[in-house]
Enzyme design. Structure first.
Site, mmCIF file in Angstrom:
data_model
loop_
_atom_site.group_PDB
_atom_site.id
_atom_site.type_symbol
_atom_site.label_atom_id
_atom_site.label_comp_id
_atom_site.label_asym_id
_atom_site.label_seq_id
_atom_site.Cartn_x
_atom_site.Cartn_y
_atom_site.Cartn_z
ATOM 1 C CD GLU A 71 -10.831 -14.221 -32.800
ATOM 2 O OE1 GLU A 71 -11.273 -15.392 -32.737
ATOM 3 O OE2 GLU A 71 -10.376 -13.720 -33.828
ATOM 4 C CD1 TRP A 115 -0.548 -17.842 -40.139
ATOM 5 C CD2 TRP A 115 -2.286 -17.997 -41.554
ATOM 6 N NE1 TRP A 115 -1.146 -19.066 -39.938
ATOM 7 C CE2 TRP A 115 -2.209 -19.186 -40.793
ATOM 8 C CE3 TRP A 115 -3.310 -17.868 -42.494
ATOM 9 C CZ2 TRP A 115 -3.119 -20.238 -40.950
ATOM 10 C CZ3 TRP A 115 -4.208 -18.905 -42.650
ATOM 11 C CH2 TRP A 115 -4.111 -20.077 -41.889
ATOM 12 C CB CYS A 121 -11.517 -17.531 -36.257
ATOM 13 S SG CYS A 121 -11.918 -15.797 -36.298
ATOM 14 N N GLY A 168 -5.516 -16.726 -32.553
ATOM 15 C CA GLY A 168 -4.887 -17.910 -33.126
ATOM 16 C C GLY A 168 -5.596 -19.162 -32.656
HETATM 17 P P1 NAD Z 1 -0.539 -22.300 -35.031
HETATM 18 O O1 NAD Z 1 -1.463 -22.630 -33.942
HETATM 19 O O2 NAD Z 1 0.861 -22.837 -34.967
HETATM 20 O O3 NAD Z 1 -0.378 -20.710 -35.185
HETATM 21 C C1 NAD Z 1 -1.461 -19.831 -35.163
HETATM 22 C C2 NAD Z 1 -0.877 -18.444 -34.909
HETATM 23 O O4 NAD Z 1 -0.304 -18.399 -33.618
HETATM 24 C C3 NAD Z 1 0.268 -18.100 -35.865
HETATM 25 O O5 NAD Z 1 0.149 -16.755 -36.229
HETATM 26 C C4 NAD Z 1 1.540 -18.318 -35.062
HETATM 27 O O6 NAD Z 1 2.577 -17.430 -35.447
HETATM 28 C C5 NAD Z 1 1.071 -18.015 -33.667
HETATM 29 N N1 NAD Z 1 1.797 -18.784 -32.658
HETATM 30 C C6 NAD Z 1 2.048 -20.102 -32.662
HETATM 31 N N2 NAD Z 1 2.717 -20.450 -31.551
HETATM 32 C C7 NAD Z 1 2.888 -19.322 -30.842
HETATM 33 C C8 NAD Z 1 3.496 -19.018 -29.595
HETATM 34 N N3 NAD Z 1 4.053 -19.968 -28.821
HETATM 35 N N4 NAD Z 1 3.497 -17.739 -29.173
HETATM 36 C C9 NAD Z 1 2.922 -16.767 -29.914
HETATM 37 N N5 NAD Z 1 2.320 -16.987 -31.082
HETATM 38 C C10 NAD Z 1 2.293 -18.250 -31.542
HETATM 39 O O7 NAD Z 1 -1.185 -22.776 -36.337
HETATM 40 P P2 NAD Z 1 -1.079 -22.439 -37.865
HETATM 41 O O8 NAD Z 1 -0.621 -23.652 -38.571
HETATM 42 O O9 NAD Z 1 -0.384 -21.146 -38.175
HETATM 43 O O10 NAD Z 1 -2.623 -22.243 -38.101
HETATM 44 C C11 NAD Z 1 -3.441 -23.367 -38.012
HETATM 45 C C12 NAD Z 1 -4.476 -23.288 -36.946
HETATM 46 O O11 NAD Z 1 -4.462 -22.083 -36.225
HETATM 47 C C13 NAD Z 1 -5.817 -23.342 -37.620
HETATM 48 O O12 NAD Z 1 -6.248 -24.660 -37.707
HETATM 49 C C14 NAD Z 1 -6.695 -22.508 -36.760
HETATM 50 O O13 NAD Z 1 -7.324 -23.341 -35.808
HETATM 51 C C15 NAD Z 1 -5.780 -21.608 -36.010
HETATM 52 N N6 NAD Z 1 -5.852 -20.218 -36.447
HETATM 53 C C16 NAD Z 1 -6.841 -19.460 -35.918
HETATM 54 C C17 NAD Z 1 -6.964 -18.151 -36.300
HETATM 55 C C18 NAD Z 1 -8.046 -17.275 -35.757
HETATM 56 O O14 NAD Z 1 -8.382 -16.286 -36.374
HETATM 57 N N7 NAD Z 1 -8.598 -17.576 -34.589
HETATM 58 C C19 NAD Z 1 -6.077 -17.619 -37.226
HETATM 59 C C20 NAD Z 1 -5.046 -18.412 -37.746
HETATM 60 C C21 NAD Z 1 -4.945 -19.725 -37.323
#
Ligand code: NAD
Length: 476
Positions: free
Chosen positions: A249, A150, A283, A227
């Site tokens: 990524e 997001w 990130c 993510g």
């Molecule tokens: P999260 O790890 O639950 O989710 C991160 C993303 O992954 C979300 O878009 C979610 O929809 C997706 N996701 C989660 N579980 C998944 C699965 N099993 N299969 C496919 N997609 C899945 O965490 P969050 O609470 O949304 O974000 C918090 C953490 O995520 C942050 O602390 C950060 O470390 C990381 N994050 C990293 C980026 C990046 O650009 N690398 C972006 C957003 C969040």
């Protein structure tokens, strides 16, 4: 302010209703609901797979000029629609309108760059004696399952779609359920520019259910994920069962080395703007400030003064420099990280609290002299928290930068050319920014090393990551 209807896009059709479960999209500046997003059931995912397979058969044969024209057309449409797209992105993600509009420009730039790359997907002719010929070619990898978070609601889907479309692949895109309107707008621009509807599908759902379903299918040939590292590791394990190619990524913990010979005011202005960009939910956000001891106090005080002056508010209001966090999980995480650091002896200079009585706001925060075992020094804060600590000597500073298993973006500020050269070799990081806050460009690979993932997006590398390399040996 109106927010668009939400749906999935499968074979160019808007899919919603039909008794499907829904997810409520919320405005992080107010906490108010914006809309209901339909979630895919297994039949929707099977349909998306079937259509994507057809899409690949069509698009792998499409001439480079056609693929380029679609990308250029979509870039034009995105720029024409930039205000609407950016406003919706601010409403669903919270970032300022200016930042959101910048994302539209970034995607348009990326699509235009990839339009050029379509014409530059060369192979190699090897040197062989008469009677033999050998060539190396790149072919599109096939159907790609792409998952985007997001935090860059427009740029993330742009990256997940642009390179595969340039390469001749088809894509099933699952973006974050929190920010669907932005992703739908990017895909719609491509469809309106002539992308055959079979080539890209947008689905939403329960993330774990969607990724398990798609990655188990023999139709999918590649996983592309942006993510957190923890989810990335889980998905790579799922992808292993079908030996899928992967571009990952993942998270980071951006070290920033600040040396006494740097232009401190320029460094501070740049670093505070980078830290508060998208409320720190980036990130590549600069996070661990590793400051040479002779300028530590000046740096800490200058940083604190600038963080106090940042105007926080609804990203749609003029003059606001930092919006809310994107969802309620983030301010909760900030409270936990700050409380833990302070309890272990860190000094809090500003912030460290939620702001306002609605939405998910958290104050720009500066902590100094944080013990290395504090959670914030080891876990990606993904928020507006700067961690500033004094160090003595370049070797100790580099050792701290490389202490964590992450390696996405590293920053350094110094006046010494020799030191810049040493740092560019010694910092274990996919992107290194020396006397600048810039770590991304359409023509440069973007991606990390170690726990920050592998493979690159953007640049020629981003398209090659959507292709397989083959050697063809001939007797003639
Ligand atoms: P999260 O790890 O639950 O989710 C991160 C993303 O992954 C979300 O878009 C979610 O929809 C997706 N996701 C989660 N579980 C998944 C699965 N099993 N299969 C496919 N997609 C899945 O965490 P969050 O609470 O949304 O974000 C918090 C953490 O995520 C942050 O602390 C950060 O470390 C990381 N994050 C990293 C980026 C990046 O650009 N690398 C972006 C957003 C969040």
């Amino acid at each position: 302010m109106t927010y668009p209807q939400l749906y999935m896009i499968i074979n160019g059709e808007k899919v919603s209703g039909g008794g499907r479960k829904t997810f409520t999209v919320v405005n992080p500046a107010t906490g108010e609901p914006l809309g209901e997003l339909p979630l895919a059931d297994p039949a929707d995912l099977d349909r998306a797979l079937e259509v994507a397979e057809q899409g690949f058969a069509i698009w792998r044969k499409a001439p480079a000029a056609q693929r380029a024209a679609v990308l250029q057309g979509a870039a034009r449409l995105l720029l024409e629609r930039a205000d609407d797209i950016a406003r919706n992105a601010t409403m669903e993600e919270g970032k300022t309108f200016t930042e959101a509009k910048g994302e539209v420009g970034m995607v348009a730039g990326l699509f235009n760059f990839y339009a050029g790359e379509c014409q530059r997907l060369y192979g190699r002719v090897l040197v062989r004696p008469e009677g033999q010929r050998a060539t190396v070619t790149h072919e599109p990898v096939g159907v790609i399952a792409a998952f985007a978070p997001w935090n860059f609601p427009i740029a993330n889907p742009g990256r997940k779609l642009g390179a595969p479309i340039a390469a001749g692949c088809s894509v099933i895109l699952k973006c974050a359920e929190e920010t669907p309107a932005s992703a739908l707008a990017v895909l719609q621009a491509l469809l309106d520019a002539g992308l055959p509807p079979q080539v890209a599908q947008a689905v939403y759902g329960v993330p774990d259910e969607v990724s398990r379903h798609l990655l188990a299918s023999p139709i999918v040939r590649k996983l592309s994920f942006t993510g957190s590292t923890v989810v990335g590791k889980h998905l790579v394990k799922l992808a292993a069962d079908n030996m899928l190619r992967t571009t990952m990524e993942l998270g980071g913990h951006g070290p920033v080395l600040v040396f006494g010979d740097s232009d401190l005011d320029r460094a501070l202005d740049t670093l505070v703007a980078s830290k508060t960009r998208n409320c720190g939910q980036v990130c590549v956000s600069p996070t661990r400030y590793i400051v040479e001891e002779n300028v530590f106090e000046r740096f800490r005080d200058g940083f604190t003064e600038r963080m106090k002056a940042v105007k926080v508010g609804n990203g749609l209001e003029d003059g606001v420099q930092m919006g809310p966090m994107a969802n309620p999980r983030r301010p909760d995480a900030m409270e936990r990280l700050v409380a833990d650091a302070v309890q272990r002896g860190a000094r809090l200079h500003t912030g460290g609290e939620r702001l306002g009585n609605q939405g998910f706001f958290y104050a720009p925060t500066v902590l100094s002299e944080i013990p290395l075992d504090a959670q914030a020094m080891n876990e990606e804060p993904f928020g507006p928290i700067a961690l500033i600590t004094p160090y003595k000597g370049e070797d100790a500073m580099i050792a701290e930068a490389n202490r964590l298993p992450y390696g996405l973006a590293a920053y350094a500020w110094t006046g010494s050319e020799q030191r810049k050269q040493r740092l560019s070799h010694d910092l274990e990081s996919g992107m290194i920014a020396l006397n600048t806050g810039m770590v991304a460009a359409a023509d440069a690979p973007f991606g990390g090393v170690r726990w920050s993932g592998h493979g690159a997006e953007d640049g020629p590398e981003g398209v090659l990551a959507c292709m397989v390399t083959r050697a063809i040996h001939e007797g003639i």
